[in-house]
Design a protein around this motif. Structure first.
Motif, PDB file in Angstrom:
ATOM      1  N   UNK A 127      -7.356  59.216 116.642  1.00  9.73           N
ATOM      2  CA  UNK A 127      -8.426  60.201 116.849  1.00  9.73           C
ATOM      3  C   UNK A 127      -9.773  59.629 116.429  1.00  9.73           C
ATOM      4  N   UNK A 128     -10.817  60.093 117.081  1.00  9.35           N
ATOM      5  CA  UNK A 128     -12.172  59.728 116.696  1.00  9.35           C
ATOM      6  C   UNK A 128     -12.662  60.631 115.576  1.00  9.35           C
ATOM      7  N   UNK A 129     -13.928  60.480 115.164  1.00  8.25           N
ATOM      8  CA  UNK A 129     -14.489  61.324 114.099  1.00  8.25           C
ATOM      9  C   UNK A 129     -14.492  62.796 114.511  1.00  8.25           C
ATOM     10  N   UNK A 183     -15.182  61.314 103.333  1.00  7.35           N
ATOM     11  CA  UNK A 183     -15.268  61.361 104.793  1.00  7.35           C
ATOM     12  C   UNK A 183     -14.882  60.027 105.421  1.00  7.35           C
ATOM     13  N   UNK A 184     -15.253  58.931 104.764  1.00  5.05           N
ATOM     14  CA  UNK A 184     -14.881  57.611 105.277  1.00  5.05           C
ATOM     15  C   UNK A 184     -13.366  57.442 105.277  1.00  5.05           C
ATOM     16  N   UNK A 185     -12.719  57.917 104.210  1.00  7.10           N
ATOM     17  CA  UNK A 185     -11.257  57.845 104.129  1.00  7.10           C
ATOM     18  C   UNK A 185     -10.619  58.704 105.217  1.00  7.10           C
ATOM     19  N   UNK A 186     -11.160  59.913 105.403  1.00  5.59           N
ATOM     20  CA  UNK A 186     -10.641  60.793 106.454  1.00  5.59           C
ATOM     21  C   UNK A 186     -10.808  60.157 107.832  1.00  5.59           C
ATOM     22  N   UNK A 187     -11.932  59.450 108.030  1.00  9.19           N
ATOM     23  CA  UNK A 187     -12.157  58.776 109.302  1.00  9.19           C
ATOM     24  C   UNK A 187     -11.117  57.706 109.565  1.00  9.19           C
ATOM     25  N   UNK A 188     -10.745  56.971 108.515  1.00 10.15           N
ATOM     26  CA  UNK A 188      -9.705  55.936 108.651  1.00 10.15           C
ATOM     27  C   UNK A 188      -8.365  56.577 108.987  1.00 10.15           C
TER      28      UNK A 188
END
Length: 203
Positions: free
Chosen positions: A122-124, A110-115
C-alpha cells in the motif's frame, strides 16, 4: 498520450515545484539565522517561505500543474520548517527539548507506519484533516514564540499565545497520528482477511 504530451503529474520543472524547491533550499538559511540569534532574519525567511507556500498551491491549481513531486515536496517543506524552528528554538533555550522529541516522535511513528503499509503493498494514507489543522497550529505557534524572541517587548503576549498554539498543535499532531495508526492496522487486517478468504477458496 496524444501528440506526445507528458502526463502533468509526472512533470518536475513546474512553477509550483520550483517554489517548493526554493522553500526547501531556504531551510538551512532559516536554521542558521535562529541558531545565530538573528530572529528577525529568521522571521523574514519564514514569511517568505509561507508566501511561497500559498503561491505554489494556488498556482498548481490555477495552471493545472499539480504533480506527484509537488505533493511530496509541499508537506516535506512544511515539516522541515517545523523541525528547523523546533531545533533552533531548543538550541537557544526558548523551548525545552522534550517538545522536540514529542513532535518529531510523531513523524517517526508515521515513517514506521509508511514502511508497514509499503510492505503490504500500500502507498501512504491520505492526509487527515486533523493532521492539517495540527500542522497549521504548529506552523503558527512556533513562529509566534520566535516573535517574542525577536521583539522582547511583545513576549508578554506572544509567548503565552505561541505556547498555547504549539501545545494544542502537538496534541492534535498525536491525535492524528493515532488515527493514522488505527487506519494502518485496519488496512492490514483487511488485507490479511482477504488473503485468508483467497486461501480458503483455493483449498
Amino acid at each position: 498520450m496524444a501528440g506526445g504530451e507528458r502526463d502533468p503529474g509526472s512533470r518536475v520543472w513546474t512553477v509550483p515545484n520550483v517554489l517548493s524547491m526554493l522553500r526547501i533550499a531556504l531551510v538551512p538559511v532559516f536554521l542558521a539565522f535562529i541558531v545565530a540569534g538573528e530572529y528577525l532574519g529568521a522571521l523574514i525567511v519564514l514569511v517568505t517561505a509561507s508566501l511561497t507556500d500559498l503561491a505554489d498551491g494556488y498556482l498548481a491549481r490555477r495552471l493545472n500543474q499539480v504533480t506527484r513531486l509537488g505533493q511530496l515536496l509541499d508537506p516535506a517543506a512544511d515539516r522541515l520548517y517545523i523541525f528547523a524552528t523546533l531545533i533552533g528554538l531548543a538550541w537557544r533555550e526558548f523551548v525545552p527539548w522534550w517538545i522536540v522529541v514529542v513532535i518529531v516522535g510523531r513523524d517517526v511513528l508515521l515513517a514506521v507506519l509508511g514502511v508497514v503499509l509499503a510492505n503490504h503493498g500500500y502507498g501512504p494514507l491520505p492526509v487527515h484533516t486533523l493532521g492539517k489543522v495540527a500542522t497549521f497550529a504548529l506552523f503558527f505557534g512556533l513562529p509566534v514564540i520566535m516573535l517574542g524572541a525577536a521583539f522582547p517587548e511583545l513576549s508578554a503576549v506572544s509567548l503565552p499565545l505561541g505556547w498555547a498554539l504549539t501545545l494544542w498543535g502537538a496534541f492534535l499532531y498525536w491525535w492524528a497520528g493515532a488515527i493514522y495508526a488505527l487506519e494502518t492496522f485496519r488496512v492490514i487486517r483487511s488485507d490479511r482477511h482477504s488473503v485468508g478468504l483467497r486461501s480458503d477458496t483455493l483449498d
